[in-house]
Write a protein that holds these residues in place. Structure first.
Motif, PDB file in Angstrom:
ATOM      1  N   HIS A 260       0.823  -1.211   0.000  1.00 52.93           N
ATOM      2  CA  HIS A 260       0.000   0.000   0.000  1.00 52.93           C
ATOM      3  C   HIS A 260       0.857   1.262   0.000  1.00 52.93           C
ATOM      4  CE1 HIS A 260      -4.037  -1.913   1.143  1.00 52.93           C
ATOM      5  NE2 HIS A 260      -4.215  -1.207   0.044  1.00 52.93           N
ATOM      6  N   MET A 261       2.000   1.227   0.658  1.00 53.40           N
ATOM      7  CA  MET A 261       2.891   2.387   0.611  1.00 53.40           C
ATOM      8  C   MET A 261       3.427   2.601  -0.790  1.00 53.40           C
ATOM      9  SD  MET A 261       2.831   3.786   3.563  1.00 53.40           S
ATOM     10  CE  MET A 261       4.223   4.912   3.474  1.00 53.40           C
ATOM     11  N   GLY A 262       3.640   1.516  -1.520  1.00 53.77           N
ATOM     12  CA  GLY A 262       4.049   1.643  -2.917  1.00 53.77           C
ATOM     13  C   GLY A 262       2.981   2.313  -3.758  1.00 53.77           C
ATOM     14  N   VAL A 263       1.713   1.982  -3.490  1.00 58.76           N
ATOM     15  CA  VAL A 263       0.611   2.632  -4.205  1.00 58.76           C
ATOM     16  C   VAL A 263       0.606   4.125  -3.909  1.00 58.76           C
ATOM     17  CG1 VAL A 263      -1.900   2.794  -4.413  1.00 58.76           C
ATOM     18  CG2 VAL A 263      -0.814   0.543  -4.252  1.00 58.76           C
ATOM     19  N   ILE A 264       0.782   4.478  -2.633  1.00 46.92           N
ATOM     20  CA  ILE A 264       0.799   5.889  -2.242  1.00 46.92           C
ATOM     21  C   ILE A 264       1.930   6.640  -2.930  1.00 46.92           C
ATOM     22  CG2 ILE A 264       1.207   7.449  -0.291  1.00 46.92           C
ATOM     23  CD1 ILE A 264      -0.224   5.321   1.461  1.00 46.92           C
ATOM     24  N   LYS A 265       3.070   5.987  -3.039  1.00 46.54           N
ATOM     25  CA  LYS A 265       4.210   6.640  -3.693  1.00 46.54           C
ATOM     26  C   LYS A 265       3.917   6.911  -5.156  1.00 46.54           C
ATOM     27  CE  LYS A 265       9.191   6.135  -4.435  1.00 46.54           C
ATOM     28  NZ  LYS A 265      10.383   5.268  -4.199  1.00 46.54           N
ATOM     29  N   ARG A 266       3.262   5.951  -5.826  1.00 48.06           N
ATOM     30  CA  ARG A 266       2.970   6.121  -7.251  1.00 48.06           C
ATOM     31  C   ARG A 266       1.812   7.079  -7.485  1.00 48.06           C
ATOM     32  NH1 ARG A 266       4.451   0.633  -7.137  1.00 48.06           N
ATOM     33  NH2 ARG A 266       2.323   0.001  -6.670  1.00 48.06           N
ATOM     34  N   ASP A 267       0.818   7.031  -6.607  1.00 53.17           N
ATOM     35  CA  ASP A 267      -0.352   7.901  -6.774  1.00 53.17           C
ATOM     36  C   ASP A 267      -0.842   8.327  -5.394  1.00 53.17           C
ATOM     37  OD1 ASP A 267      -2.694   9.200  -7.352  1.00 53.17           O
ATOM     38  OD2 ASP A 267      -3.406   7.722  -8.792  1.00 53.17           O
ATOM     39  N   PRO A 268      -0.375   9.469  -4.904  1.00 46.73           N
ATOM     40  CA  PRO A 268      -0.714   9.894  -3.545  1.00 46.73           C
ATOM     41  C   PRO A 268      -2.128  10.435  -3.387  1.00 46.73           C
ATOM     42  CG  PRO A 268       0.652  11.547  -4.610  1.00 46.73           C
ATOM     43  CD  PRO A 268       0.577  10.384  -5.566  1.00 46.73           C
ATOM     44  N   MET A 269      -2.951  10.380  -4.445  1.00 47.93           N
ATOM     45  CA  MET A 269      -4.286  10.975  -4.375  1.00 47.93           C
ATOM     46  C   MET A 269      -5.401   9.926  -4.277  1.00 47.93           C
ATOM     47  SD  MET A 269      -3.569  14.058  -4.101  1.00 47.93           S
ATOM     48  CE  MET A 269      -5.255  14.640  -4.059  1.00 47.93           C
ATOM     49  N   ILE A 270      -5.093   8.762  -3.710  1.00 50.65           N
ATOM     50  CA  ILE A 270      -6.112   7.745  -3.444  1.00 50.65           C
ATOM     51  C   ILE A 270      -6.164   7.545  -1.931  1.00 50.65           C
ATOM     52  CG2 ILE A 270      -6.961   5.443  -4.017  1.00 50.65           C
ATOM     53  CD1 ILE A 270      -5.016   5.368  -6.336  1.00 50.65           C
TER      54      ILE A 270
END
Length: 465
Positions: A260-270
């Motif tokens: 999930h931190m990887g997702v935040i890094k790629r797209d911080p607007m979710i």
């Protein structure tokens, strides 16, 4: 290669950015940078071929077109050779195609983007649906389904829309009883299979089919498929998220949080990944990291209900019950439509834990028993609360009802093949009070979780370390 083919088939005509997105990215949401990078790489290939074979011309605020570089130079000098274009274009197209294939890597599939050009209105609906789906709000999830359903009605051959529709349907499985599902698994499969007919490698459809089954009792069955999808589509935010949630169910908290931190890094607007990652970090004892993540999320989405509930749980179970009560008492921080009556039991619970009043604790126990009897899904929160309030007997009794539909706690709640039950609450630090109880091991053995732990060589006593 797809960009080159799309431009070449226009035969010198202008191809708009929206058309490139529809043809080369199947209508998925991509930024200006993605298009600019693809154009830049294609221009680099053109320059490396030698001889100025072809060129990509930018039409400001419109799009691009491909031109014969030599002819373009002659046009600029007002010269013309009408007999040359056809042969010349054929030559540089074949030459450029080979060069692009070599420059971008072998093994690229020829996707034939010209076979179907998505309807622009359908493309816009898919864009809106994707934005709604990312909002992590129940009302917006329903809105996303509506957008995708309209998109496939407008354009029944739009594979990406069918895939996203199938995936959005899977959100409806969560929190529903077997009787309420009303054929939803069949609708998911139908939409996903239609997407795969039109687009055999559609990741949304593959993920939707994998997620028809619940995590509950299917951990070992689902993990290889979810891992494969995440590995093949590492930038797909929901592929990462669904695998992360499976990890949370079996106690692999840090592995799930990393996804999930990887997702935040790629797209911080979710917003959703912030809530999931913060919860996992909190349960793993990384309190300051969870605090920072929730602060960052609250600055972006101050009234998101998912984040609001997550912060309350985090404060309640990390020794800051007074702060949890204060948060709920402040109407300015509450999500829209959340009234005093709705938050009253949870304020009472936070105060009971903060003040350690026997009378308030008993009242809170009664609140949680009542809510759990009214809705079996409430047990997922109530079970660790009972443990926190010093009532491990109620923790085990409620979990017996929740996981096995047995015992004397609450009303019967049948468990079918699609019924969702979650095990991530077993890893709250408060639940250590039941670890050594033989009934806990009997329970985890009965649902197959112990078999998973044994197969992965996991010690459940260390899962909260």
């Amino acid at each position: 290669m797809q960009l080159l083919v799309a431009l070449a088939r226009a035969r010198g005509g202008i191809v708009t950015r929206d058309e490139l997105i529809a043809w080369c990215w199947d209508g998925r949401i991509v930024g200006e940078d993605a298009i600019n990078r693809a154009v830049s790489r294609l221009r680099q290939v053109a320059s490396e071929i030698g001889g100025g074979t072809f060129a990509i011309e930018t039409i400001t605020k419109v799009g691009y077109r491909i031109v014969d570089a030599a002819l373009a130079a002659k046009d600029r000098s007002h010269e013309s050779e009408p007999s040359a274009p056809t042969a010349s274009r054929r030559n540089w197209l074949f030459g450029a195609g080979a060069a692009v294939a070599g420059a971008l890597g072998t093994g690229l599939l020829w996707r034939k983007p010209w076979q179907h050009r998505p309807d622009p209105e359908a493309v816009e609906l898919v864009r809106l649906g994707d934005l709604a789906q990312r909002a992590s709000r129940p009302d917006q999830t329903r809105q996303a389904v509506s957008y995708f359903e309209r998109a496939v009605r407008i354009d029944p051959l739009y594979g990406a829309a069918w895939g996203m529709l199938a995936l959005s349907y899977t959100h409806g499985l969560d929190g529903f009883s077997e009787a309420q599902l009303a054929g939803l698994p069949d609708r998911i499969r139908s939409a996903a299979n239609r997407a795969l007919e039109l687009e055999p490698d559609n990741p949304d459809a593959q993920l939707a089919l994998a997620c028809v089954l619940p995590y509950f009792r299917n951990w070992s069955r689902l993990e290889p498929e979810l891992s494969r999808i995440q590995r093949e589509y590492p930038d797909h935010w929901l592929a990462n998220g669904r695998l992360a949630i499976l990890y949370y169910q079996v106690g692999r908290l840090k592995e799930g949080a990393a996804l999930h931190m990887g997702v935040i890094k790629r797209d911080p607007m979710i917003p959703g990944p912030y809530a999931f990652a913060a919860t996992a970090l909190s349960r793993a004892g990384q309190i300051q990291d969870a605090d920072a993540l929730l602060k960052e999320a609250a600055d972006r989405w101050p009234a998101n209900p998912f984040l609001w509930h997550t912060k309350y749980d985090h404060l309640l179970f990390t020794g800051r019950a007074g702060s949890a009560a204060a948060m709920l008492m402040d109407p300015e921080t509450r999500p829209s439509g959340t009234g005093d009556a709705e938050v009253a039991p949870f304020i009472r619970l936070a105060r009971a834990i903060d003040k350690e009043s026997p009378e308030d604790i008993e009242a809170s126990v009664e609140d949680q028993v009542r809510m759990s009897r009214d809705d079996v899904q409430s047990i997922a929160f109530a079970a660790p609360v009972f443990a926190l309030l010093g009532r491990p007997d109620l923790t085990l009794a409620s979990l017996e009802r929740y996981y096995l539909n047995e015992g004397s706690f609450g009303e019967p709640s049948p468990i079918g093949p699609y019924t969702r039950r979650y095990t991530d609450q077993l890893y709250w630090p408060a639940m250590t009070s039941i670890n050594s109880d033989r009934r806990f091991r009997q329970l985890t053995t009965a649902i197959g979780l112990s078999d998973y732990w044994d197969s992965m060589d996991i010690d459940p006593l260390s899962l909260r370390a």
